[in-house]
Scaffold this motif. Sequence first.
Motif, short mmCIF file in Angstrom:
data_model
loop_
_atom_site.label_atom_id
_atom_site.label_comp_id
_atom_site.label_asym_id
_atom_site.label_seq_id
_atom_site.Cartn_x
_atom_site.Cartn_y
_atom_site.Cartn_z
N ASP A 216 0.86 -1.18 0.00
CA ASP A 216 0.00 0.00 0.00
C ASP A 216 0.90 1.24 0.00
N LYS A 218 0.69 4.64 1.99
CA LYS A 218 -0.17 5.30 2.98
C LYS A 218 0.00 6.82 3.02
N GLY A 230 -5.81 6.70 4.19
CA GLY A 230 -6.29 5.32 4.16
C GLY A 230 -5.57 4.47 3.13
N TYR A 273 -5.88 -9.64 7.88
CA TYR A 273 -4.99 -8.74 7.13
C TYR A 273 -3.85 -8.36 8.06
N ASN A 289 -5.83 -6.15 10.55
CA ASN A 289 -7.18 -5.71 10.22
C ASN A 289 -8.04 -6.96 10.06
N ARG A 291 -10.49 -7.52 7.87
CA ARG A 291 -11.25 -7.34 6.61
C ARG A 291 -10.26 -7.17 5.47
N ASP A 294 -8.21 -1.72 1.77
CA ASP A 294 -8.65 -0.87 0.68
C ASP A 294 -7.58 0.20 0.52
N PRO A 295 -6.83 0.27 -0.56
CA PRO A 295 -7.08 -0.26 -1.91
C PRO A 295 -6.48 -1.63 -2.23
N1 GLY Z 1 -5.04 0.05 3.10
C1 GLY Z 1 -5.00 -0.11 4.48
C2 GLY Z 1 -6.25 -0.54 5.10
O1 GLY Z 1 -7.18 -0.95 4.44
O2 GLY Z 1 -6.36 -0.47 6.31
#
Ligand code: GLY
Length: 442
Positions: A216, A218, A230, A273, A289, A291, A294-295
């Motif tokens: 990612d 950030k 995010g 995650y 996480n 779930r 995102d992205p």
């Molecule tokens: N991209 C990091 C998150 O979904 O927390």
Amino acid sequence: MPPTSRRVLIVGGGGREHALAWKLAKDGAEVLVAPGNAGTAGIAENVPLSATDVAGLVRLASERKVDLTVVGPEAPLVAGLVDAFAAAGLRVFGPTSRAAQLEGSKLFCKQILHRGDVPTAMFQEFRSVAAAREFLEAREDVPVVVKADGLAAGKGVFVCDDRAAAIEAVATLGSDPQFAAAAKGILIEERLDGVEVSVMAITDGRTIITLPPLQDHKAAYDGDQGPNTGGMGAYCPTPFVDAELLADIEARILVPTVHAMRRAKVPFQGVLYAGLMLTAQGPKVLEFNARFGDPECEALLVRLESSLLELLDAAADRRLETVEPPVWRDGASVTVIMASEGYPGPVEKGRLIRGLDAAAAVEGVEVFHAATRLDGGDVLSDGGRTLAVTAVGGSLAKAKLQAYTAVKQIRWQGAWCRKDISDKAMAHELGVAEAAAEASGE
Ligand code: GLY
Ligand code: AMP
């Protein structure tokens, strides 16, 4: 054979949920999304219910005879959506409220990591601002990370260079009303150095299927400058995690975490995650996480050739050991977030977005909507992270080229994006190639 879902409800309205809807529709499901966005409206039925309206969503799933519900964001998980669905006899993919504490409480997460003997940053826990401050004052002046225990929309983490910055961060947690609930516990953590990567797995609480690694981006601006967001873009797979390291992460981090959750009588079903720092001592957990990221989800799903529906169904039914491993498209994918002016602060909404069809016509491209709404035939911006422009390609360079070619077709007042998504991977690959050439005496 257990029933395969036909009618699926996706909870949420961002780029992750658009990508989930797109993939599950391709897998043959009839898809409802609550609340969805302008992008999901084109491929699914949007239902105007908030993602946290648990009672409304239970009613919807019962009335519409939904076979499987897939929860996108963390708030409904922590709020107990999965528990309410299970109590109503409805099938759902995602962890219970207690299991989602792995994301919802950083202290709970640390306890599980400790139980599973999973590598993570050393930390101290404090129940008051005064105690945290006293600790910092008595201690060596070293870089630390100050974290609020609870959910704070990604804002409750302060990476500090020195003691003064850490003391200021603790004071902010104590005084800023937005942290009032999250800061009932405060963690002060050793600051880790290294490359950050995201590794996700689908699990039914016993069996896990590890997904390709991603990275990612950030920070808001190019070169990892500016405020934390995010996520401004992602790519898959990341060369920072090769097959050997991925196997190590699975064996030393993901599997022990799933087992520790089960032993703690909080079995975890859903997406686990791991936000990881690749340190000189090996991979360490920064956060979990509960779930899909995102992205990350967008960049991941465009590479999934086999059925996602089958995986989620099997996880929901606790029979993941019976499914074939997923098949991934060769090459790579890149997702570039197009954001609205002001993000990650307050943004202007309601701007007319043009060029979406031209962007979608670029080879290998899917334009996932992250925050949009329909106004008659027009698509309007409706939040900070607005679009997740995603491309696949035979190589990372090709995927990046296609993604940015599509980005150039899209216009709205105040639109912006990072220009360097995936560049770290290319620099890394170049370094590896140069080192190999040197070693072979070229
Ligand atoms: N991209 C990091 C998150 O979904 O927390
Ligand atoms: P978290 O919400 O805990 O993932 O933290 C948000 C971001 O802060 C992470 O993505 C990292 O970039 C950074 N971070 C968190 N913990 C640490 C740590 N112990 N050392 C260095 N950076 C960290």
